[in-house]
Design a protein around this motif. Sequence first.
Motif, PDB file in Angstrom:
ATOM      1  N   VAL A 174      -6.796  -6.874 -36.984  1.00 29.23           N
ATOM      2  CA  VAL A 174      -5.520  -7.642 -36.983  1.00 29.23           C
ATOM      3  C   VAL A 174      -4.505  -6.958 -36.260  1.00 29.23           C
ATOM      4  N   SER A 175      -4.372  -7.816 -35.170  1.00 30.03           N
ATOM      5  CA  SER A 175      -3.358  -7.070 -34.021  1.00 30.03           C
ATOM      6  C   SER A 175      -2.472  -8.093 -33.565  1.00 30.03           C
ATOM      7  N   GLY A 176      -1.858  -7.944 -32.403  1.00 32.55           N
ATOM      8  CA  GLY A 176      -1.192  -9.004 -31.788  1.00 32.55           C
ATOM      9  C   GLY A 176      -1.744 -10.283 -31.393  1.00 32.55           C
ATOM     10  N   GLY A 177      -2.881  -9.825 -30.843  1.00 32.94           N
ATOM     11  CA  GLY A 177      -3.884 -10.916 -29.990  1.00 32.94           C
ATOM     12  C   GLY A 177      -4.975 -11.168 -30.834  1.00 32.94           C
ATOM     13  N   HIS A 178      -5.420 -10.394 -31.822  1.00 31.00           N
ATOM     14  CA  HIS A 178      -6.772 -10.649 -32.252  1.00 31.00           C
ATOM     15  C   HIS A 178      -6.482 -10.641 -33.954  1.00 31.00           C
ATOM     16  N   LEU A 185      -2.571 -12.738 -36.365  1.00 26.59           N
ATOM     17  CA  LEU A 185      -1.878 -12.293 -37.528  1.00 26.59           C
ATOM     18  C   LEU A 185      -0.476 -11.745 -37.135  1.00 26.59           C
ATOM     19  N   GLY A 186      -0.512 -10.653 -36.054  1.00 25.04           N
ATOM     20  CA  GLY A 186       0.489  -9.934 -35.605  1.00 25.04           C
ATOM     21  C   GLY A 186       1.348 -10.922 -34.928  1.00 25.04           C
ATOM     22  N   GLU A 187       0.843 -12.133 -34.172  1.00 23.31           N
ATOM     23  CA  GLU A 187       1.576 -12.925 -33.643  1.00 23.31           C
ATOM     24  C   GLU A 187       2.291 -13.737 -34.653  1.00 23.31           C
ATOM     25  N   VAL A 199       9.943  -7.148 -39.836  1.00 25.73           N
ATOM     26  CA  VAL A 199       9.748  -8.108 -41.155  1.00 25.73           C
ATOM     27  C   VAL A 199       9.499  -7.506 -42.347  1.00 25.73           C
ATOM     28  N   GLU A 200       8.600  -6.167 -42.117  1.00 23.14           N
ATOM     29  CA  GLU A 200       7.851  -5.499 -43.180  1.00 23.14           C
ATOM     30  C   GLU A 200       9.191  -4.825 -43.916  1.00 23.14           C
ATOM     31  N   ARG A 201      10.231  -4.292 -43.162  1.00 22.63           N
ATOM     32  CA  ARG A 201      11.413  -3.777 -43.309  1.00 22.63           C
ATOM     33  C   ARG A 201      12.395  -4.612 -44.036  1.00 22.63           C
ATOM     34  N   CYS A 218      -5.372   3.245 -34.574  1.00 23.02           N
ATOM     35  CA  CYS A 218      -5.306   1.725 -34.916  1.00 23.02           C
ATOM     36  C   CYS A 218      -4.754   0.759 -33.964  1.00 23.02           C
ATOM     37  N   THR A 219      -3.717   0.983 -33.252  1.00 25.11           N
ATOM     38  CA  THR A 219      -3.175   0.252 -32.473  1.00 25.11           C
ATOM     39  C   THR A 219      -3.605   0.610 -30.963  1.00 25.11           C
ATOM     40  N   ASP A 220      -3.353  -0.220 -29.804  1.00 24.98           N
ATOM     41  CA  ASP A 220      -3.930  -0.112 -28.634  1.00 24.98           C
ATOM     42  C   ASP A 220      -3.852   1.331 -28.116  1.00 24.98           C
ATOM     43  N   ASN A 221      -4.765   1.919 -27.432  1.00 22.61           N
ATOM     44  CA  ASN A 221      -4.868   3.325 -27.205  1.00 22.61           C
ATOM     45  C   ASN A 221      -5.999   3.575 -26.066  1.00 22.61           C
ATOM     46  N   GLY A 240       7.920  -7.986 -34.044  1.00 22.18           N
ATOM     47  CA  GLY A 240       8.418  -8.258 -35.253  1.00 22.18           C
ATOM     48  C   GLY A 240       7.853  -7.813 -36.546  1.00 22.18           C
ATOM     49  N   GLY A 241       6.525  -7.215 -36.551  1.00 23.08           N
ATOM     50  CA  GLY A 241       6.002  -6.885 -37.778  1.00 23.08           C
ATOM     51  C   GLY A 241       6.701  -5.872 -38.273  1.00 23.08           C
ATOM     52  N   PRO A 242       6.985  -4.571 -37.849  1.00 24.13           N
ATOM     53  CA  PRO A 242       7.780  -3.594 -38.550  1.00 24.13           C
ATOM     54  C   PRO A 242       9.227  -4.047 -39.171  1.00 24.13           C
ATOM     55  N   ALA A 263      -0.601  -1.431 -40.088  1.00 27.93           N
ATOM     56  CA  ALA A 263       0.523  -0.597 -40.313  1.00 27.93           C
ATOM     57  C   ALA A 263       1.142  -1.123 -41.613  1.00 27.93           C
ATOM     58  N   ASN A 264       1.044  -2.089 -42.061  1.00 23.27           N
ATOM     59  CA  ASN A 264       1.778  -2.906 -43.012  1.00 23.27           C
ATOM     60  C   ASN A 264       1.537  -2.396 -44.338  1.00 23.27           C
ATOM     61  N   ALA A 265       2.218  -1.717 -45.124  1.00 21.02           N
ATOM     62  CA  ALA A 265       1.750  -0.995 -46.526  1.00 21.02           C
ATOM     63  C   ALA A 265       1.539  -2.154 -47.561  1.00 21.02           C
ATOM     64  N   PHE A 315       3.649 -12.766 -37.406  1.00 20.28           N
ATOM     65  CA  PHE A 315       4.620 -11.777 -37.725  1.00 20.28           C
ATOM     66  C   PHE A 315       5.829 -11.838 -36.598  1.00 20.28           C
ATOM     67  N   ASP A 316       5.321 -11.616 -35.328  1.00 19.71           N
ATOM     68  CA  ASP A 316       6.433 -11.807 -34.267  1.00 19.71           C
ATOM     69  C   ASP A 316       7.037 -13.257 -34.192  1.00 19.71           C
ATOM     70  N   LYS A 317       6.314 -14.015 -34.371  1.00 19.11           N
ATOM     71  CA  LYS A 317       7.086 -15.302 -34.038  1.00 19.11           C
ATOM     72  C   LYS A 317       8.004 -15.572 -35.410  1.00 19.11           C
ATOM     73  N   GLY A 325      -5.984  -2.457 -35.842  1.00 21.83           N
ATOM     74  CA  GLY A 325      -4.784  -3.289 -35.294  1.00 21.83           C
ATOM     75  C   GLY A 325      -3.563  -2.975 -35.767  1.00 21.83           C
ATOM     76  N   GLY A 326      -2.477  -3.209 -34.902  1.00 24.15           N
ATOM     77  CA  GLY A 326      -1.311  -2.853 -35.275  1.00 24.15           C
ATOM     78  C   GLY A 326      -0.876  -3.353 -36.525  1.00 24.15           C
ATOM     79  N   VAL A 327      -1.190  -4.465 -37.047  1.00 25.49           N
ATOM     80  CA  VAL A 327      -0.754  -5.182 -38.598  1.00 25.49           C
ATOM     81  C   VAL A 327      -1.408  -4.280 -39.604  1.00 25.49           C
TER      82      VAL A 327
HETATM   83  O1  KG4 Z   1      -2.638  -3.562 -31.876  1.00 28.20           O
HETATM   84  P1  KG4 Z   1      -1.458  -3.876 -31.684  1.00 28.20           P
HETATM   85  O2  KG4 Z   1      -0.651  -2.493 -31.365  1.00 28.20           O
HETATM   86  O3  KG4 Z   1      -1.490  -4.446 -30.176  1.00 28.20           O
HETATM   87  C1  KG4 Z   1      -2.169  -5.397 -29.910  1.00 28.20           C
HETATM   88  O4  KG4 Z   1      -1.761  -6.736 -30.023  1.00 28.20           O
HETATM   89  O5  KG4 Z   1      -3.295  -5.499 -29.602  1.00 28.20           O
HETATM   90  O6  KG4 Z   1      -0.596  -4.797 -32.530  1.00 28.20           O
HETATM   91  C2  KG4 Z   1       0.718  -5.224 -32.276  1.00 28.20           C
HETATM   92  C3  KG4 Z   1       0.936  -6.062 -33.403  1.00 28.20           C
HETATM   93  C4  KG4 Z   1       2.269  -6.767 -33.094  1.00 28.20           C
HETATM   94  O7  KG4 Z   1       2.256  -8.181 -33.352  1.00 28.20           O
HETATM   95  C5  KG4 Z   1       3.360  -6.330 -34.244  1.00 28.20           C
HETATM   96  O8  KG4 Z   1       3.993  -6.993 -34.765  1.00 28.20           O
HETATM   97  C6  KG4 Z   1       2.186  -5.961 -35.370  1.00 28.20           C
HETATM   98  O9  KG4 Z   1       1.007  -5.567 -34.631  1.00 28.20           O
HETATM   99  N1  KG4 Z   1       2.609  -4.968 -36.266  1.00 28.20           N
HETATM  100  C7  KG4 Z   1       2.921  -5.121 -37.377  1.00 28.20           C
HETATM  101  C8  KG4 Z   1       3.443  -3.987 -38.244  1.00 28.20           C
HETATM  102  N2  KG4 Z   1       3.464  -3.081 -37.083  1.00 28.20           N
HETATM  103  C9  KG4 Z   1       3.046  -3.641 -36.159  1.00 28.20           C
HETATM  104  N3  KG4 Z   1       2.700  -6.244 -38.510  1.00 28.20           N
HETATM  105  C10 KG4 Z   1       2.903  -6.047 -39.589  1.00 28.20           C
HETATM  106  N4  KG4 Z   1       3.548  -5.247 -40.202  1.00 28.20           N
HETATM  107  C11 KG4 Z   1       3.929  -4.099 -39.583  1.00 28.20           C
HETATM  108  N5  KG4 Z   1       4.468  -2.945 -40.311  1.00 28.20           N
END
Ligand code: KG4
Length: 376
Positions: A158-162, A185-187, A206-208, A329-332, A202-204, A302-304, A189-191, A298-300
Amino acid sequence: MPIPPVETAAAKAVRGRGGSLTVLGIESSCDETAAAVIRREPGGAATVLADLILSQNEDHAPFGGVVPEVAARAHVAHLDRLVRQAMDKSGLDFPDLDGIAATAGPGLIGGLLVGLTMARAIGQVHDLPVLPINHLEGHALTARLTDGLPFPYLLLLVSGGHTQLVIVEDVGRYARLGTTIDDALGEAFDKTAKLLGLGYPGGPEVERRARAGNPERFPFPRPMVGREGCDFSFSGLKTAIRRAAQAAMPLSDRDIADICASFQAAIADCVADRLRHAMRAFTSRYPEVEQPAVVVAGGVAANAVLRQVMLDAAVEAGFSVSIPPLRLCTDNAVMIAWAGAERLAGGLLDTGTTNARPRWPLDPHAAPAIGAGVKA
Ligand code: KG4
Ligand code: ZN
């Protein structure tokens, strides 16, 4: 018939170092420029020798999303320095490496070309095999580096792209159970954040904001819940949020918090439902696996709130849960180097023909999701 040089170099490397493999990884598929060096021992133990990530968040923040041309230029500006720093940090020189792994897709083509071209140039000069890596494979195999997880296992990416549910069967063997038919899913959150005037990513935020909100105030839809299969959809939810926000204008802090909390609650229900379906599919395909595991990446991840929901669903189904540390978990680039090492160790070499490509499904046999306008 001449032996392709790529095989000669790799075979020499494996013999020469008693089977341990040292790989430089390069990641440039989206908005992170990253370089890392890792070593994989024959038994699968790993050491991270260098791990550098340069985020472009500040470059893209004014636009509320990643701008491909801005990303490509930033990769060009920073990648060679980052690779040099990663090598310095590892205490090694290029001839000490056994291979160079670079993300070849899926992703933004400009960035992919920057990373893969640099890998090929270093490979040419030092006669090293170049491993073009699928970015999703990097995410998929990370739990083997962090937890030594055996195959097969279930991956929720679950990331910004996938947004995908995949059975990881072996290095290079993946069975996709589901994907998103619209937004990742990350998208989503961002939208949502953009709509509410919050920052990017936006994810962090929105969670806050959600922490202070009432998750029951807005009864947002739960797209796909109860439906067969493991596909996701988030665009209907986005529309519902826009309507709720417009109706509540001008938005107070309380309104924003309540929308964020209600959005997150809807997402949590969707993810839990899809995950339950996927765990059932996994168990029916692999009934002999005694301790099934689900990996969340994936970045999402991170969401508790989502972590808790996924954990509860997994425990209920008898699955263990593995979530790599957030940095992995995030891109590296560690995950790209690691995927390269796993491929080298398994003799899964590319002969140099895999080019950069914006789309590259992990599972080429997966049926396209209905209505899919998706990334992979
Ligand atoms: O995996 P990632 O770092 O990059 C790629 O997209 O590949 O993921 C980034 C995504 C973003 O859409 C960001 O808003 C989301 O992860 N994200 C979160 C949180 N932290 C980062 N979404 C929800 N809650 C979070 N705490
Ligand atoms: Zn990613």
